[in-house]
Design an enzyme around this catalytic site. Structure first.
Site: not given
Ligand code: SDX
Length: 429
Positions: A306, A364
């Site tokens: 998140h 989720d």
């Molecule tokens: C919702 O914003 C809100 O409030 C949203 C929400 C709401 O109520 O409105 O809470 C609802 O959208 C919840 C989130 C649902 N999405 C997912 O579950 C999809 C999977 N999660 C990711 O795509 C990600 O965690 C996000 C999109 C939720 C957050 O992305 P960020 O903040 O841009 O973080 P990032 O992508 O920069 O990740 C940081 C690091 C990265 O590694 P590095 O590049 O630093 O080496 O963490 C890793 C990412 O690769 N990472 C993950 C991961 N999520 C982040 N690695 C593996 N699996 C994951 N799920």
């Protein structure tokens, strides 16, 4: 509210930046005059360090895993209140008295029907249309029907539009579901509560009476409360930006639905369930964990991570508990997808990669299993998220419109394209 100032030196020039401090949470450097005084922008493409507005509606502490609606903890609202009470709280700022609650419920109930012409609108879709595509279109189309609540400068019309959105989303969502399964639309019944009405519109058929299960209805009502608002997430920011141009609330909510559909946002509940099904067995979890950690593999654990929560999403804990309640009520002793989810969570939370990056289950992760047990197809999961989030979008839209300092949102950019160059005739290229 500005209480102190900071300063920044740009090309040798010192620019004072007032510091705005909120009730709780991080302060904000007011950079509104930075460009005018320094000719320099700030650069924050994912808005990881940017507060886009002031708001009194929802507060999140990502490090502590705290979520407050108008100051009330989500755990207490989900446990003791109901979704329409939360809608009143988000829209009006205070918990309703008994009389106010009864009046609000009455007003919402009497806006649940949609114009009969909407039914014909639906018949333009293919039966295999994704319900989210239908929702984007049909909610936007409401502005073609309800001209008497699109004047955003009129407070009465703003409130009528708000009530219509909260009241009609379940009806449209149920119609989207019925249309895709080829069953007749079911009209709302005014003697039912909000969530029971919605379940009946989804699952009742003309040939027999639909029996409301109060345990399941209560569980879905709690799920709606958990999803009602969440500060300036992507879809809420979309609604605010659309609304800042003066667009009508129905069009703004349609834009919010479109944004929510993405798998990185509200589409994650659908994607998380598909991921659990793809994993298929507890034995296969390690290979998917390895893929999630592999920089060269775009695979991510859906329902994990998140932007704000760097601790357990408080909603995910309540979702997990609700999931067990629903499975128990339905008599599902052993759901293989739940077993995989629990084992996946256990392994991930003990893995250094997830610990170091502070990746926890989000709202989720367990919702898909619960919604599937309630009888919804995977394609309806994000539609249910949109039904619940509509009140949050509308409350945030109203707050923005009613802010006397409100201006159209118009970000700038860091230009990295070609410098000025003259046209070259095709004969010389
Ligand atoms: C919702 O914003 C809100 O409030 C949203 C929400 C709401 O109520 O409105 O809470 C609802 O959208 C919840 C989130 C649902 N999405 C997912 O579950 C999809 C999977 N999660 C990711 O795509 C990600 O965690 C996000 C999109 C939720 C957050 O992305 P960020 O903040 O841009 O973080 P990032 O992508 O920069 O990740 C940081 C690091 C990265 O590694 P590095 O590049 O630093 O080496 O963490 C890793 C990412 O690769 N990472 C993950 C991961 N999520 C982040 N690695 C593996 N699996 C994951 N799920």
């Amino acid at each position: 509210m500005t209480v102190s100032s900071s300063s920044i030196v740009v090309d040798g020039k010192t620019v004072d930046l007032p510091v705005k401090v909120g009730t709780i949470g991080p302060a904000g450097l007011d950079i509104g005059k930075l460009y005018a005084q320094s000719g320099t922008f700030t650069y924050d493409p994912g808005f990881t360090s940017t507060a886009s507005c002031e708001s009194k509606i929802t507060y999140i502490d990502g490090d502590e895993g705290v979520l407050l609606y108008r100051g009330y903890p989500i755990e207490q609202l989900a446990e003791h209140g109901d979704f329409l009470e939360t809608c009143y709280l988000l829209l009006y700022g205070e918990l309703p008295t008994k009389v106010q609650k009864a009046d609000f419920d009455y007003r919402v109930t009497r806006h649940t029907m949609v114009h009969e012409q909407m039914a014909r609108f639906f018949h333009g879709f293919r039966r295999d249309a994704h319900p989210m595509a239908i929702m984007v279109a049909s909610v936007g189309a409401l502005s073609a029907f309800y001209h008497d609540s699109t004047d955003i400068s009129d407070p009465t019309q703003r409130m009528v539009a708000s009530m219509r959105m909260v009241a009609k989303m379940p009806t449209l969502a149920a119609m989207a579901y019925k249309y895709t399964v080829g069953q007749p639309f079911v009209y709302p019944k005014n003697d039912l509560d909000y969530t029971s009405n919605f379940l009946r519109m989804c699952f009742a058929v003309p040939c027999e009476e639909y029996k409301i299960n109060p345990v399941l209805s209560r569980a879905l009502d709690k799920i709606f409360t958990l999803h009602a608002d969440h500060e300036q997430n992507a879809s809420t920011s979309t609604v605010r930006l659309a609304g800042s141009s003066g667009a009508n609330p129905f069009a703004c909510v349609a834009a919010g639905i479109a944004c929510l559909w993405g798998p990185a946002h509200g589409g994650a509940n659908e994607a998380a369930l598909k991921m659990l099904a793809e994993i298929g067995s507890v034995e296969r979890i390690p290979q998917f964990i390895a893929r999630a950690k592999d920089k060269n593999d775009p695979f991510r654990l859906m329902g994990f991570g998140h932007r704000v929560y760097k601790n357990y999403d408080p909603r995910a804990k309540i979702m997990q508990k609700t999931c067990h309640e629903v499975l128990r009520e339905i008599g599902i002793k052993d759901d293989p997808l739940l077993d995989i989810a629990i084992e996946l969570e256990r392994i991930a939370l003990s893995d250094p990669y997830f610990i170091e990056k502070k990746l926890y289950p989000n709202v989720d992760f367990y919702s898909g299993i619960t919604l599937k047990a309630l009888g919804f197809p995977v394609s309806m999961f994000t539609v249910l998220f949109a039904v619940a989030r509509t009140v949050g979008w509308i409350a945030q839209w109203k707050e923005m419109i009613e802010d006397p300092g409100q201006r159209i949102g118009r970000p700038r950019q860091l230009y990295i394209g070609a410098d000025r160059r003259d046209y070259v005739p095709v004969s010389e290229r």
